[in-house]
Design a protein around this motif. Sequence first.
Motif, short mmCIF file in Angstrom:
data_model
loop_
_atom_site.label_atom_id
_atom_site.label_comp_id
_atom_site.label_asym_id
_atom_site.label_seq_id
_atom_site.Cartn_x
_atom_site.Cartn_y
_atom_site.Cartn_z
N ALA A 81 2.38 2.99 6.63
CA ALA A 81 2.13 4.43 6.62
C ALA A 81 3.00 5.13 5.59
O ALA A 81 2.57 6.05 4.88
N GLY A 82 4.26 4.68 5.48
CA GLY A 82 5.18 5.29 4.52
C GLY A 82 4.73 5.08 3.09
O GLY A 82 4.80 6.00 2.26
N VAL A 83 4.26 3.88 2.78
CA VAL A 83 3.78 3.60 1.42
C VAL A 83 2.58 4.48 1.08
O VAL A 83 2.49 5.03 -0.03
N VAL A 94 0.49 8.87 -2.08
CA VAL A 94 -0.35 10.07 -2.14
C VAL A 94 0.44 11.24 -2.71
O VAL A 94 -0.04 11.98 -3.59
N LEU A 95 1.67 11.41 -2.23
CA LEU A 95 2.50 12.51 -2.73
C LEU A 95 2.82 12.34 -4.20
O LEU A 95 2.82 13.32 -4.97
N ARG A 96 3.09 11.12 -4.63
CA ARG A 96 3.38 10.90 -6.05
C ARG A 96 2.15 11.13 -6.91
O ARG A 96 2.25 11.62 -8.04
N PRO A 115 14.84 1.70 5.92
CA PRO A 115 14.46 2.81 6.79
C PRO A 115 13.36 2.46 7.77
O PRO A 115 13.35 2.95 8.91
N TYR A 116 12.43 1.61 7.35
CA TYR A 116 11.32 1.25 8.23
C TYR A 116 11.75 0.25 9.30
O TYR A 116 11.22 0.26 10.42
#
Length: 260
Positions: free
Chosen positions: A223-225, A230-232, A247-248
Amino acid sequence: MLRSDYVRSVVVALAAGILWALIAASSASWASAEASTAAATVSRVAIVAIAVIVGAALAAALRPTVIAVCTRAEISVDEASLGTKVPVIVSGIVWGVVSAFASLPMSSPPAALVFLALVLPWIAWIDQRVQRIPTSLAYLAAGGTAAMLLLTGVVHGTWGAVGRALLAGPSAGLVFFALAVLLRGGIGLGDARLVVSLAMVLGYVGWTALPAALVFSTLAAFAGVVVVRVLRAIRSQPARSHIALGPYLVLGTALTLVAS
């Protein structure tokens, strides 16, 4: 770490252990019949509020040690944004949650949780920023976790769970170390060192918590990737080929402990 860093870490760990012992002692009265009174409720809320404040203060007290460790490891302090208040806030919140759970009947969170709540937010924040986990901080987390688990065994007499935890930590660390060497990417040696302390806490809960944490960590990383890419893409920034796993792993462990 320098002698001053060790002294500061020991003082912080002792403070964490003392407050945990006070919370553990209060939990018996909270679970009694008198715990339904208004005075007991006020007392419970007050203890949680104090835990939040003390947890945040102790996490802030570790900042000089974190900065010193990063400087000696040639990790840019500016890049790691060690002036951030995010790890401090996270530590305070986790301390409040742990103290709240301690007030529940049949609930006895291990002392290692309050110690890791002070160290892991710093480790996760640094890893997320620079994709490196300082070796000294990983060893500090593992050593403090082992000591706090022994304290839990003394207070609660849960020596079977403590023995399982002390076996699970090094075993999981060796597995991740082997994966780091064989895969040569994706999993770093810092991740293997971090897993030792995480696996000890999970082992205290039970053997089934280890695979559950791995599943949660994998889902959180996926999910983080997706979110980061998407944000980048929206910001027209280049995508990174690697992600910080630390962190994960921490998030997966936290979700497993909550679910347990």
